[in-house]
Design a protein around this motif. Structure first.
Motif, PDB file in Angstrom:
ATOM      1  N   ASP A  44      46.652 -24.146  39.331  1.00 29.76           N
ATOM      2  CA  ASP A  44      45.361 -23.868  38.691  1.00 29.76           C
ATOM      3  C   ASP A  44      44.995 -22.383  38.765  1.00 29.76           C
ATOM      4  N   HIS A  45      45.350 -21.736  39.860  1.00 28.01           N
ATOM      5  CA  HIS A  45      44.947 -20.350  40.078  1.00 28.01           C
ATOM      6  C   HIS A  45      46.031 -19.351  39.678  1.00 28.01           C
ATOM      7  N   ALA A  46      47.139 -19.834  39.168  1.00 31.89           N
ATOM      8  CA  ALA A  46      48.228 -18.941  38.778  1.00 31.89           C
ATOM      9  C   ALA A  46      48.031 -18.419  37.358  1.00 31.89           C
ATOM     10  N   ASP A  47      48.522 -17.221  37.116  1.00 29.98           N
ATOM     11  CA  ASP A  47      48.574 -16.731  35.737  1.00 29.98           C
ATOM     12  C   ASP A  47      49.640 -17.494  34.959  1.00 29.98           C
ATOM     13  N   VAL A  48      50.757 -17.743  35.605  1.00 27.35           N
ATOM     14  CA  VAL A  48      51.867 -18.475  34.984  1.00 27.35           C
ATOM     15  C   VAL A  48      52.621 -19.258  36.067  1.00 27.35           C
ATOM     16  N   PRO A  49      52.834 -20.571  35.873  1.00 22.21           N
ATOM     17  CA  PRO A  49      53.762 -21.294  36.751  1.00 22.21           C
ATOM     18  C   PRO A  49      55.190 -21.129  36.225  1.00 22.21           C
ATOM     19  N   LEU A  50      56.137 -21.033  37.146  1.00 21.98           N
ATOM     20  CA  LEU A  50      57.548 -20.847  36.792  1.00 21.98           C
ATOM     21  C   LEU A  50      58.348 -21.988  37.407  1.00 21.98           C
ATOM     22  N   TYR A  51      58.895 -22.849  36.554  1.00 21.60           N
ATOM     23  CA  TYR A  51      59.605 -24.046  37.010  1.00 21.60           C
ATOM     24  C   TYR A  51      61.113 -23.877  36.843  1.00 21.60           C
ATOM     25  N   HIS A  52      61.862 -24.325  37.835  1.00 22.70           N
ATOM     26  CA  HIS A  52      63.325 -24.304  37.754  1.00 22.70           C
ATOM     27  C   HIS A  52      63.834 -25.727  37.558  1.00 22.70           C
ATOM     28  N   VAL A  53      64.673 -25.915  36.535  1.00 24.31           N
ATOM     29  CA  VAL A  53      65.192 -27.250  36.211  1.00 24.31           C
ATOM     30  C   VAL A  53      66.697 -27.154  35.981  1.00 24.31           C
ATOM     31  N   ASP A  54      67.453 -28.072  36.604  1.00 20.30           N
ATOM     32  CA  ASP A  54      68.872 -28.185  36.308  1.00 20.30           C
ATOM     33  C   ASP A  54      69.204 -29.637  35.971  1.00 20.30           C
ATOM     34  N   GLY A  55      70.486 -29.943  35.819  1.00 25.19           N
ATOM     35  CA  GLY A  55      70.875 -31.266  35.349  1.00 25.19           C
ATOM     36  C   GLY A  55      70.948 -32.331  36.411  1.00 25.19           C
ATOM     37  N   ASP A  56      70.632 -32.008  37.651  1.00 27.17           N
ATOM     38  CA  ASP A  56      70.703 -32.964  38.759  1.00 27.17           C
ATOM     39  C   ASP A  56      69.363 -33.676  38.892  1.00 27.17           C
ATOM     40  N   ASP A  57      69.339 -34.977  38.575  1.00 30.56           N
ATOM     41  CA  ASP A  57      68.056 -35.691  38.597  1.00 30.56           C
ATOM     42  C   ASP A  57      67.473 -35.770  39.999  1.00 30.56           C
TER      43      ASP A  57
END
Length: 389
Positions: A44-57
């Motif tokens: 909520d307080h971030a300018d931008v959230p940065l998410y990391h996603v790979d193919g491992d569920d």
């Protein structure tokens, strides 16, 4: 300096670990996790959230959900998210149905020729995630071109895959000592995309060469006389350092293949790649490349070149990595992606266009009708106003 909340995979991948320090020097970074009880508050307080996603569920399903629900920047480490989406389907995930539908819709729009005929998978399983994101960072020119072929509208930023040192030379010597005496040792990466033609490599190797096969599909190499498949899969970098030459059979859409390439660059090992996109940006005189799914004759010719010029090739590939593929260079792309996303979110015309697009969707408009120009006049008028100001 923007405030960025970073949600890595669990555990964090090697690419983020390499970039983290340099990125933190460019923006105010808070590293968190899905288990953090204050995660929603931080976002909520971030300018931008940065998410990391790979193919491992097992590592990324929770982050996928969060990124779909709380849009921000996504670092897409693996192009092929089929395993992740299929796991969502098995669990009856509410996002699964639309993920399948959007992947199928985009698949129909990918012309193979735009990928140089090298698309081993034409289903963009990441379509839903990207459509809900503000921007995407990738560490592969191949992934960027693939996404462009799907006509993705989400901004795409291409960062170099970071190359870092830190090889345990003592462990490398120990591993080399465990092998039968051999003139030359080749370490080959076999990921799932390469399992069908690992046999071609084995057939192409000279009698003086020992082939050590590593990677997530290494076991398909079998138990041929001159083939070694290590029991542990956690020492790829040490095996690369123990080698004389390396062979990358992986696919450029997988982090595994790019990590292997980075290990070869860091150790200065001459490299044969069976996918030209894996060596994109590396000078052509620093690597040996053959086409996907090569024959044993093609592999044999390439290996002869690799062995003949191995000292010069190894030095060139390492020098190129030190100059071009630094963590600082990758972090700079992350920072530019953050700045561009903040500028996009602050654009006063963005909300007007978003409301216009939502209204068209409610009346049944689709991407195809938009391409025909139906309902486009409002956006064109806004563009005219922007150009005038």
């Amino acid at each position: 300096m923007a405030h960025v909340v970073v949600v890595p995979t669990d555990p964090p991948g090697s690419t983020w670990e390499a970039v983290a320090g340099a990125f933190s020097a460019l923006h105010d970074v808070r590293l968190t996790s899905l288990s953090d009880p204050r995660l929603e508050e931080w976002i909520d307080h971030a300018d931008v959230p940065l998410y990391h996603v790979d193919g491992d569920d097992s590592r990324s399903e929770g982050t996928y959900h969060l990124a779909a629900r709380r849009p921000g920047l996504v670092v897409l480490h693996d192009l092929d998210l089929e395993g992740l989406v299929r796991a969502m389907v098995r669990r009856g995930d509410p996002l699964a149905e639309s993920a399948l539908r959007e992947a199928a819709a985009d698949r129909a729009r990918i012309p193979v020729q735009e990928l140089g005929g090298r698309a081993r998978s034409l289903t963009p399983w990441c379509a839903q995630l990207l459509r809900r994101s503000r921007g995407v960072v990738v560490h592969s020119a191949f992934i960027a071109r693939y996404l462009a072929a799907t006509r993705v509208r989400t901004p795409v930023f291409v960062a170099p895959h970071p190359v870092v040192g830190g090889v345990d030379e003592r462990r490398a010597r120990t591993l080399r000592g465990e092998l039968p005496p051999s003139e030359v040792v080749a370490v080959a990466l076999c990921d799932p995309s390469a399992s069908r033609w690992i046999g071609e490599l084995v057939a192409a190797t000279p009698e003086s060469m020992r082939v050590v096969v590593v990677g997530s599909a290494a076991e398909v190499a079998g138990t041929a006389e001159r083939v070694t498949v290590p029991e542990s899969r956690d020492e790829v970098r040490s095996w690369v350092a123990a080698s004389d030459v390396v062979v990358n059979l992986g696919h450029p859409g997988w982090t595994e293949a790019r990590d292997f390439m980075a290990a070869a660059q860091a150790a200065g090992r001459p490299t044969l790649a069976t996918e030209p996109w894996l060596v994109e940006g590396i000078p052509s005189d620093a690597v040996v490349a053959v086409g996907p799914m090569p024959t044993s004759d093609e592999m044999r010719t390439a290996l002869e070149t690799l062995l003949r010029d191995r000292d010069a090739l190894g030095a060139k590939v390492r020098d190129d990595a030190l100059a071009r593929c630094t963590p600082e260079a990758a972090a700079d792309v992350y920072a530019r992606a953050v700045d561009a996303t903040i500028a996009l979110l602050g654009d006063p015309m963005r909300d007007a266009v978003r409301r216009w697009a939502a209204g068209l969707a409610e009346f049944g408009a689709t991407v195809d009708t938009a391409r025909q120009g139906l309902g486009a006049r409002f956006a064109e008028e806004l563009a005219t106003i922007a150009e005038a100001t």
